[in-house]
Design a protein around this motif. Structure first.
Motif, short mmCIF file in Angstrom:
data_model
loop_
_atom_site.label_atom_id
_atom_site.label_comp_id
_atom_site.label_asym_id
_atom_site.label_seq_id
_atom_site.Cartn_x
_atom_site.Cartn_y
_atom_site.Cartn_z
N HIS A 271 -9.04 -4.05 -3.44
CA HIS A 271 -7.78 -4.47 -4.05
C HIS A 271 -7.00 -3.27 -4.59
CE1 HIS A 271 -5.08 -7.63 -4.93
NE2 HIS A 271 -5.97 -8.58 -5.16
N ALA A 272 -5.69 -3.49 -4.79
CA ALA A 272 -4.80 -2.45 -5.31
C ALA A 272 -4.86 -1.20 -4.44
CB ALA A 272 -5.12 -2.12 -6.77
N VAL A 273 -4.94 -1.42 -3.13
CA VAL A 273 -5.05 -0.33 -2.17
C VAL A 273 -3.75 -0.26 -1.37
CG1 VAL A 273 -6.08 -1.84 -0.39
CG2 VAL A 273 -6.49 0.62 -0.31
N GLY A 274 -3.43 0.92 -0.90
CA GLY A 274 -2.22 1.04 -0.09
C GLY A 274 -1.76 2.47 0.03
N SER A 275 -0.48 2.60 0.36
CA SER A 275 0.09 3.91 0.61
C SER A 275 0.75 4.45 -0.64
CB SER A 275 1.13 3.80 1.73
OG SER A 275 1.92 4.96 1.78
N PRO A 276 0.55 5.73 -0.93
CA PRO A 276 1.20 6.32 -2.10
C PRO A 276 2.72 6.43 -1.93
CG PRO A 276 0.05 8.01 -0.84
CD PRO A 276 -0.31 6.68 -0.22
N SER A 277 3.21 6.30 -0.70
CA SER A 277 4.65 6.38 -0.50
C SER A 277 5.34 5.26 -1.26
CB SER A 277 4.98 6.26 1.00
OG SER A 277 6.36 6.11 1.17
N SER A 278 6.51 5.55 -1.80
CA SER A 278 7.22 4.54 -2.56
C SER A 278 8.13 3.69 -1.67
CB SER A 278 8.05 5.20 -3.66
OG SER A 278 9.05 6.00 -3.05
N THR A 279 8.08 3.93 -0.37
CA THR A 279 9.00 3.21 0.50
C THR A 279 8.75 1.71 0.46
OG1 THR A 279 9.89 3.02 2.74
CG2 THR A 279 7.54 3.42 2.56
N ARG A 280 9.83 0.97 0.57
CA ARG A 280 9.71 -0.49 0.69
C ARG A 280 10.20 -0.94 2.05
NH1 ARG A 280 8.64 -2.31 -4.48
NH2 ARG A 280 9.28 -0.86 -6.11
N SER A 281 10.28 0.00 2.98
CA SER A 281 10.71 -0.34 4.33
C SER A 281 9.48 -0.66 5.18
CB SER A 281 11.47 0.86 4.92
OG SER A 281 11.29 0.92 6.32
N SER B 59 -2.33 -3.84 5.91
CA SER B 59 -0.95 -4.31 5.89
C SER B 59 -0.12 -3.25 5.20
CB SER B 59 -0.85 -5.65 5.15
OG SER B 59 0.41 -6.24 5.35
N GLU B 60 1.15 -3.07 5.59
CA GLU B 60 1.86 -1.86 5.19
C GLU B 60 2.08 -1.69 3.69
OE1 GLU B 60 3.10 -4.23 7.15
OE2 GLU B 60 5.27 -4.49 6.97
N PHE B 61 2.30 -2.78 2.97
CA PHE B 61 2.32 -2.74 1.51
C PHE B 61 2.14 -4.15 1.00
CE2 PHE B 61 6.87 -1.87 2.86
CZ PHE B 61 7.38 -3.14 2.68
N GLY B 62 1.99 -4.28 -0.31
CA GLY B 62 1.88 -5.60 -0.90
C GLY B 62 3.25 -6.14 -1.26
N ARG B 63 3.25 -7.25 -1.98
CA ARG B 63 4.53 -7.85 -2.34
C ARG B 63 4.67 -7.87 -3.86
NH1 ARG B 63 6.42 -9.48 2.38
NH2 ARG B 63 8.18 -10.53 1.43
N GLY C 277 6.71 -5.16 -2.25
CA GLY C 277 6.05 -4.55 -3.40
C GLY C 277 5.42 -3.22 -3.06
N HIS C 278 4.26 -2.98 -3.64
CA HIS C 278 3.64 -1.67 -3.47
C HIS C 278 2.19 -1.82 -3.00
CE1 HIS C 278 3.45 2.60 -3.81
NE2 HIS C 278 2.63 2.61 -4.84
N ALA C 279 1.23 -1.81 -3.91
CA ALA C 279 -0.16 -1.87 -3.47
C ALA C 279 -0.50 -3.27 -2.94
CB ALA C 279 -1.09 -1.50 -4.62
N GLY C 280 -1.52 -3.31 -2.10
CA GLY C 280 -1.95 -4.57 -1.50
C GLY C 280 -3.46 -4.70 -1.53
N ALA C 281 -3.97 -5.42 -0.56
CA ALA C 281 -5.42 -5.59 -0.47
C ALA C 281 -5.82 -5.52 1.00
CB ALA C 281 -5.85 -6.93 -1.06
N LEU C 282 -7.05 -5.12 1.25
CA LEU C 282 -7.55 -5.17 2.62
C LEU C 282 -9.00 -5.62 2.61
CD1 LEU C 282 -9.52 -2.50 3.06
CD2 LEU C 282 -7.35 -1.32 3.35
N PHE C 283 -9.50 -5.94 3.79
CA PHE C 283 -10.88 -6.38 3.92
C PHE C 283 -11.64 -5.46 4.86
CE2 PHE C 283 -8.49 -10.29 3.05
CZ PHE C 283 -9.20 -10.81 1.98
N VAL C 284 -12.84 -5.13 4.45
CA VAL C 284 -13.76 -4.44 5.34
C VAL C 284 -14.93 -5.40 5.55
CG1 VAL C 284 -15.19 -2.40 5.72
CG2 VAL C 284 -13.03 -2.21 4.44
N ILE C 285 -15.24 -5.69 6.80
CA ILE C 285 -16.21 -6.73 7.11
C ILE C 285 -17.22 -6.19 8.11
CG2 ILE C 285 -16.51 -9.06 8.08
CD1 ILE C 285 -13.40 -9.38 7.43
N GLY C 286 -18.48 -6.41 7.86
CA GLY C 286 -19.48 -5.95 8.81
C GLY C 286 -20.88 -6.20 8.30
N GLY C 287 -21.84 -5.97 9.18
CA GLY C 287 -23.23 -6.20 8.83
C GLY C 287 -23.76 -5.19 7.83
N HIS C 288 -23.13 -4.02 7.79
CA HIS C 288 -23.66 -2.98 6.91
C HIS C 288 -22.63 -2.50 5.89
CE1 HIS C 288 -27.51 -2.69 8.76
NE2 HIS C 288 -26.98 -2.52 9.96
#
Lengths: 595, 414
Positions: free
Chosen positions: B112-122, B323-327, B340-351
C-alpha cells in the motif's frame, strides 16, 4: 551487404563499355540524355535501378506504370518535379480527402462539433449545479445515474465518444490515402518524415483535436521549405505545446515575469515588469483554484527541442541550456486548450529574467522574442545542420549513413539557411543515393510496407479504417507513438519474430482481396497475367511486384508448383497454386520488405 | 542481433543451397535446442486508468477514510457489504473475495501507499514513467521489462538461444514496458500467432525466408517460422483450465487464461504482460457495488482463476499488478474520485511474503495527505519492482533496469 567496392567498379566498367544488352544501358547513359537540372555524380546503379531507387525513396513505391513514366521522363526530371509539388496536379488525392471534413477544421470547431465525452459530463454537472440539483447520489450501477443523465444525454455521450474516435480514424485514413494515391509523393514522404521528427501522440488528452491543424498548418506548408519556418510553426502549434507540456510551463514563483502595464490595473510605478507571484493563478482565474495543477517551469519541450528536434543528444548543450530554453518558452501556451486551441503568448507567465543559452545572452524584460531567438540559435547551429542531415540521409539513402554525404547535406543546410528542398537535392544528386550500397538497403517501416503493397497492386484509396488498422497491427499506429523520439528510423528496429509473421499475413490479406480498395481483379497488370500460364504469371508477378528482382531462391519457390518443403516426392505432387497465392507469396517475400 | 547472426551463420554452415537441407536444418535446430526448462515466470498486469487503491485495499481501521468518502467508502468488515478483513486494519473490496483464499494461503502480498514519486497527474505521463521505469524522465527509449531481458540475456550460461516466447505481451502492440532491443512478442491472442495461409503456401513462404541472403530479414524470418512451429507443436491451447478454475469471458480473463497455457506448454516463457482498462472512475464509481466493483470482480476472478489453474506451478510464478497512480482520498462531487498520487499493488505467488500488507501506511488525516488531498507515497514502485525481478527472476543489475534509483530499504515482499 550485397555490394563491395569491387562490384561497384565492375559495374562502372561495364557501364563505360556501353554494352547494349536487354537492359536499357547504364546510368551514365541515361543521365547524360536527361536534361540535367540535377547535377550528376557517378552513378553505380543501372538506369533501371535508378528508376526503382527513385520510386522507392522519393515516393512510397511504384504504382502500375510508374516505372515506365519515370523512365520516359528521365529520373532526374521526375525527381526535380517531385521537388516542386506545387507543379503537380494532386486532384485525385484532394478530392478523396475532401470526404473528411475534420481535416479542414480548426481545433475550436472540432471541439464544438466533436465534443469530448468528458466535456459533456462537465457541462451536465454545471447545468445541474445551476439548477440547484444535488449531483451526489450513491451508485445504482449505472455510470451516469448520479448525473441524472437522461436517455438523450446518454445517447449524446455515446455519440461524442464515437465521433471523437472517428475524428482520429479520419485523420489516419486521409494520411494513408494521400500516401497511396497522391501524386505529390515526395511531399507526402516529407510530411511523414517531419511528423515523425516532430512526433506527437494522439492518445494524450485532447491531442487528437490538434492533429489536423498540426499537419495542415505546421508541417505540410514547410515540409520542403525552410527549417526555421517549420521549427517555428511546430513550436507554436497547440499539438506540440500540449504534447510536450509547454502550454503549462510558467515562470517560477521566485523569478520576475513580464506583465503588460495594462494588465496591472493601477500600476505600481515599476514600469513594464514586476514580480508576480502565482502568475498563473492570476491569469487562469477560478479554474486553477478548483484543481491545483503543477505550476512553474516544465522543461519537457525545452529538452526535446534540443535533443530531438535540432541539436541531437550529443549536440553540445548542457542541462543549464535546457533550463534556459524552457524559461525562454514560458508563456508560450494554448488558448483554452479544451475549448479553443490556438496559440497564445501570455506575458504574465513569461520568465522575464536574463538567460544564457548556448553562449548567447538573452536580454531581460523581453517577451515572445526570447523563444524566437532560441529557435534562431538552434536552427542555425552546426549541430542542427548535422543532425537534420543525418536523419535525411538515413531516410533516403541508408541506415549506415555515409559520413561524406552527411557533411555535404549539412553544408547545403548551412549555406541555404536551412532550405530543406536544397538538402534533398543534394541527396538526390549524390553518387551515394545512386550507389550500389544504397540500393534496396532500407527496410520498409510498417506504414511504408502497407502503402507500397497497395500502390504496387494499383489500389484505390481505402475510405474505411481497415488499412490504418492493419498498419497499427504491424506495430506503427499512425499518430500513435507515445514517446517524443518518434518511430524507429532503422530497419533492425522493425524486424523481429512477431513482425515478420504480421508482415507475411498482411501480404496474404492483400492478395485475398480483403483490403477495401485493393482488388486483384481491378489491377490491370494482374488481369493480364491471370490468363497466362503459371510460369508467365510468376515472371509477371516478379516483374510487377518485386521490380523484376527476385533472388534465384525466391524465383524457384514462386515458380515451383511443388511443395518445396515436402520430404518425399509423393506429397510433393503438383499442387499448383493460384494467381492470388503467388501474389501473396510475393508480397510476403523478404524482397518486398525492402525498398 | 547477436543471436540472429549466430542462428543464420549456423544455418549457413549446415546448408549450402537448396530447400530440403534447410528443412533438415530446421529439424536439427528444433532437436538441438533443449526443451526449455520450467523456469521462473513473472506476469505483470497493468490496471490502466489509475485504480482507486483506497477502495481496493480498504483502510477500514483509519477513521479518516470514512470521513473522506461518505458515499463511496467500503463499510467496515462485518457490516453489510463490508470489506473482507485482512489484518484488522486493512480489508479487501468485497468484489475481491476470490483473492481472499490466496491471502489465507500466504500467497497474496498487497503493497500500500506505493507508486511513482513523480507529481504528475497525467495518465499518459504516469503510465510512461511506470513502464519506462524512469519517473519524470521522458526520453528513456525502452521499457524496464525489456531492459531486464536485454541485460539478463547476456549471461554466460545462456548457450542456447532464448525462446522466442521468452517475453509475450497480450496486446495488439508491444507495450511501452516491453519496448526495446530484446526480442519480444505482442499478440492479441494465441490464435493470431500463425501464418494465415494453407499448407503448401505456408511452406513456400517458409522456404522464401530460409533460403537466399543471410540478412536481417531472412534471419528474423527463419526465427519466425521456428516460433510458429514451436507454438504449434507445444499447442498451448490444448491445456484446459485445471483445478476447476473458471476464467471470466472478458478480454482480461482470456489473456490470463492464455498466459497460463503458455506457462504450462513450457515454451520458455519468462515474462508475460497483460493490461486492463476501466479504472478512471471520476463519476459514480460506486461502493460495494457499481462501476468499480464490477471492474474489480473481473480483475479478481481472472487472477484467482490463473492462480488456481497454475496450481503447483505458482511456486515458479509471480504475478505483479500495477497502476499509474492512485486516486484522491476524498470523493469528488460526482460520486467518483479524481486523480491522486500513491496507490496499491499486489504481488502474488507461491514464494512471496504473503498474508501481510506491505508498505508503511502514511494515514489519511488531513495533514498526512499528499498536497492535502491524496494518499501519500511511502514506497517507490521501483523498490517493489526491483526486489521482485531481483529475487524472483534473478536480475542482477537492477541499477540498469531503474537507472538513477537505489533502493534504500527492502520492501520484503518476496
Amino acid at each position: 551487404m550485397r555490394s563491395t567496392s569491387r562490384s561497384a567498379t565492375l559495374a562502372l566498367v561495364l557501364a563505360l563499355a556501353a554494352c547494349s544488352s536487354a537492359q536499357s544501358g547504364t546510368g551514365r547513359v541515361a543521365t547524360a540524355s536527361s536534361s540535367g537540372e540535377l547535377a550528376q555524380g557517378v552513378r553505380e546503379q543501372t538506369a533501371d535501378e535508378q528508376v526503382k531507387q527513385a520510386l522507392n525513396r522519393v515516393s512510397f513505391g511504384a504504382r502500375p506504370g510508374d516505372a515506365e513514366r519515370v523512365r520516359a521522363m528521365g529520373v532526374d526530371k521526375w525527381i526535380e518535379l517531385q521537388l516542386s509539388p506545387g507543379k503537380i496536379d494532386d486532384r485525385s488525392a484532394e478530392q478523396f480527402v475532401a470526404k473528411f471534413p475534420v481535416l479542414a477544421m480548426s481545433p475550436a470547431q472540432l471541439l464544438q462539433d466533436y465534443p469530448q465525452p468528458n466535456q459533456l459530463i462537465r457541462e451536465k454537472r454545471r447545468e445541474m449545479a445551476r439548477n440547484g440539483e444535488t449531483v451526489l447520489r450513491d451508485s445504482s450501477g449505472s455510470k451516469f445515474s448520479g448525473l441524472d443523465f437522461t436517455a438523450a444525454d446518454s445517447a449524446r455521450y455515446k455519440e461524442a465518444g464515437r465521433l471523437s474516435r472517428q475524428m482520429l480514424v479520419e485523420l489516419q485514413t486521409a494520411k494513408v490515402a494521400r500516401a497511396v494515391i497522391g501524386d505529390r509523393q515526395l511531399e507526402e514522404v516529407m510530411v511523414d518524415f517531419w511528423e515523425n521528427h516532430f512526433t506527437v501522440f494522439a492518445g494524450k488528452g485532447p491531442e487528437r483535436y490538434f492533429l489536423g491543424q498540426f499537419e495542415r498548418d505546421a508541417i505540410r506548408p514547410h515540409a520542403l521549405g525552410k527549417f526555421r519556418d517549420l521549427l517555428g510553426a511546430v513550436a507554436k502549434s497547440p499539438a506540440m505545446l500540449y504534447y510536450l507540456d509547454n502550454w503549462e510551463s510558467t515562470v517560477e514563483a521566485d523569478r520576475p515575469s513580464l506583465v503588460l502595464r495594462a494588465n496591472r490595473g493601477g500600476g505600481n510605478g515599476r514600469g513594464r515588469t514586476a514580480i508576480v507571484r502565482n502568475a498563473r493563478l492570476e491569469a487562469m482565474g477560478k479554474d486553477t483554484t478548483k484543481k491545483p495543477r503543477a505550476r512553474g517551469l516544465n522543461e519537457n519541450y525545452g529538452r526535446e527541442l534540443l535533443e530531438l528536434h535540432t541539436l541531437g543528444v550529443d549536440g553540445g548543450y548542457t542541462q543549464a541550456d535546457v533550463v534556459s530554453a524552457a524559461r525562454a518558452f514560458t508563456g508560450w501556451t494554448v488558448e483554452k486548450p479544451r475549448e479553443d486551441g490556438s496559440f497564445a503568448f501570455r506575458p504574465a507567465l513569461h520568465d522575464a529574467g536574463a538567460k544564457s543559452f548556448l553562449g548567447h545572452t538573452l536580454a531581460p524584460n523581453r517577451g515572445i522574442e526570447d523563444g524566437e531567438q532560441v529557435l534562431d540559435i538552434v536552427a542555425t547551429a552546426p549541430a542542427a545542420a548535422h543532425f537534420v542531415a543525418t536523419k535525411l540521409v538515413r531516410r533516403f539513402v541508408s541506415d549506415s549513413v555515409p559520413a561524406e554525404l552527411v557533411d555535404r547535406v549539412a553544408n547545403t543546410f548551412t549555406r541555404t539557411d536551412g532550405d530543406i528542398r536544397e538538402c534533398l537535392r543534394t541527396i538526390f544528386t549524390s553518387s551515394e543515393f545512386f550507389s550500389r550500397a544504397a540500393y534496396k538497403a532500407k527496410v520498409k517501416s510498417p506504414f511504408e510496407l502497407v502503402v507500397s503493397a497497395l500502390r504496387v497492386v494499383g489500389a484505390r484509396a481505402d475510405s474505411t479504417p481497415r488499412t490504418a488498422q492493419m498498419i497499427a497491427k504491424l506495430g506503427q499506429p499512425l499518430y500513435g507513438h507515445l514517446a517524443p523520439n518518434g518511430y524507429p528510423e532503422r530497419g533492425d528496429a522493425w524486424i523481429n519474430t512477431g513482425a515478420i509473421l504480421a508482415r507475411i499475413n498482411f501480404g496474404l490479406v492483400v492478395a485475398s482481396g480483403k483490403v477495401p480498395g485493393a482488388s486483384l481483379a481491378e489491377w490491370t497488370d494482374g488481369a493480364q497475367l491471370q490468363s497466362l500460364p503459371h510460369g508467365a504469371q510468376v515472371d509477371g508477378i516478379i516483374r510487377s511486384i518485386l521490380g523484376g528482382e527476385a533472388s534465384p531462391d525466391t524465383r524457384r519457390v514462386l515458380e515451383s508448383g511443388v511443395n518445396p518443403m515436402a520430404s518425399d516426392s509423393a506429397s510433393a505432387a503438383t499442387k499448383l497454386t493460384g494467381f492470388e497465392n503467388i501474389v501473396g507469396l510475393a508480397l510476403g517475400a523478404p524482397e518486398f520488405q525492402r525498398r | 542481433m547477436q543471436r540472429r547472426v549466430f542462428l543464420k551463420s549456423g544455418a549457413l554452415a549446415l546448408v549450402t543451397m537448396g530447400l530440403s537441407p534447410s528443412f533438415l536444418r530446421r529439424m536439427v535446430y528444433a532437436q538441438g535446442m533443449p526443451a526449455p526448462q520450467k523456469g521462473k515466470v513473472l506476469i505483470c498486469l497493468f490496471q490502466r486508468g489509475a485504480a482507486d487503491a483506497l477502495n481496493i485495499v480498504v483502510p477500514h481501521g483509519d477513521a479518516s477514510y470514512y470521513a473522506l468518502r461518505p458515499n463511496i467508502a467500503i463499510a467496515r468488515p462485518g457490516a453489510a457489504d463490508g470489506a473482507i478483513d485482512l489484518d484488522g486494519y486493512f480489508g479487501l473490496h468485497p468484489s475481491m473475495a476470490p483473492l481472499k483464499p490466496l491471502w489465507d494461503r500466504g500467497m497474496l502480498a498487497p503493497v500500500h501507499a506505493v507508486g511513482s514519486p513523480s507529481s504528475t497527474r497525467s495518465h499518459f505521463d504516469a503510465q510512461d514513467y511506470m513502464e519506462s521505469g524512469t519517473p519524470d524522465v521522458k526520453g528513456t527509449p525502452d521499457g524496464w521489462l525489456n531492459r531486464f531481458l536485454a541485460t539478463k540475456g547476456t549471461c554466460d550460461e545462456c548457450k542456447v538461444p532464448a525462446s522466442p516466447f521468452r517475453a509475450v505481451a497480450f496486446a495488439q502492440q508491444t507495450p511501452r514496458i516491453m519496448e526495446g532491443p530484446a526480442p519480444t512478442i505482442a499478440m492479441s491472442s494465441l490464435n493470431d500467432f500463425t501464418i494465415r495461409a494453407t499448407g503448401s503456401d505456408v511452406e513456400r513462404l517458409e522456404a522464401l525466408y530460409r533460403t537466399g541472403s543471410a540478412d536481417l530479414i531472412h534471419g528474423a524470418g527463419a526465427e519466425t517460422f521456428d516460433a510458429v512451429k514451436m507454438l504449434k507443436e507445444a499447442n498451448p491451447q490444448r491445456y484446459a483450465a485445471e483445478h476447476d478454475a473458471i476464467y471470466p469471458k472478458s478480454p482480461f480473463g482470456q489473456s490470463l487464461k492464455q498466459i497460463a497455457q503458455l506457462v504450462k506448454a513450457d515454451v520458455g516463457l519468462e515474462i508475460a504482460f497483460a493490461d486492463v482498462g476501466g479504472w478512471d472512475t471520476h463519476v459514480n464509481q460506486g461502493g460495494a457495488t457499481g462501476q468499480l466493483a464490477n471492474r474489480l470482480g473481473d480483475f479478481a476472478q481472472a487472477i484467482a482463476a490463473l492462480v488456481t489453474d497454475l496450481g503447483d506451478r505458482m511456486d515458479d510464478v509471480v504475478i505483479m499488478t500495477m497502476s499509474e497512480f492512485g486516486r484522491m482520498a476524498k470523493q469528488n462531487g460526482n460520486g467518483g474520485t479524481d486523480h491522486g498520487h500513491a496507490g496499491a499493488l499486489f504481488v502474488i505467488g507461491g514464494h512471496v511474503q504473503g498474508h501481510k500488507v506491505h508498505g508503511k501506511w502514511p494515514g489519511l488525516a488531513q495533514e498526512q495527505l499528499n498536497e492535502g488531498r491524496d494518499l501519500a507515497l511511502t514506497t517507490d514502485f521501483r523498490a517493489v519492482f526491483s526486489e521482485v525481478v531481483h529475487k524472483h527472476i534473478g536480475a542482477t543489475r537492477t541499477d540498469a533496469l531503474f537507472p538513477g534509483f537505489t533502493s534504500t530499504t527492502a520492501v520484503g515482499v518476496v
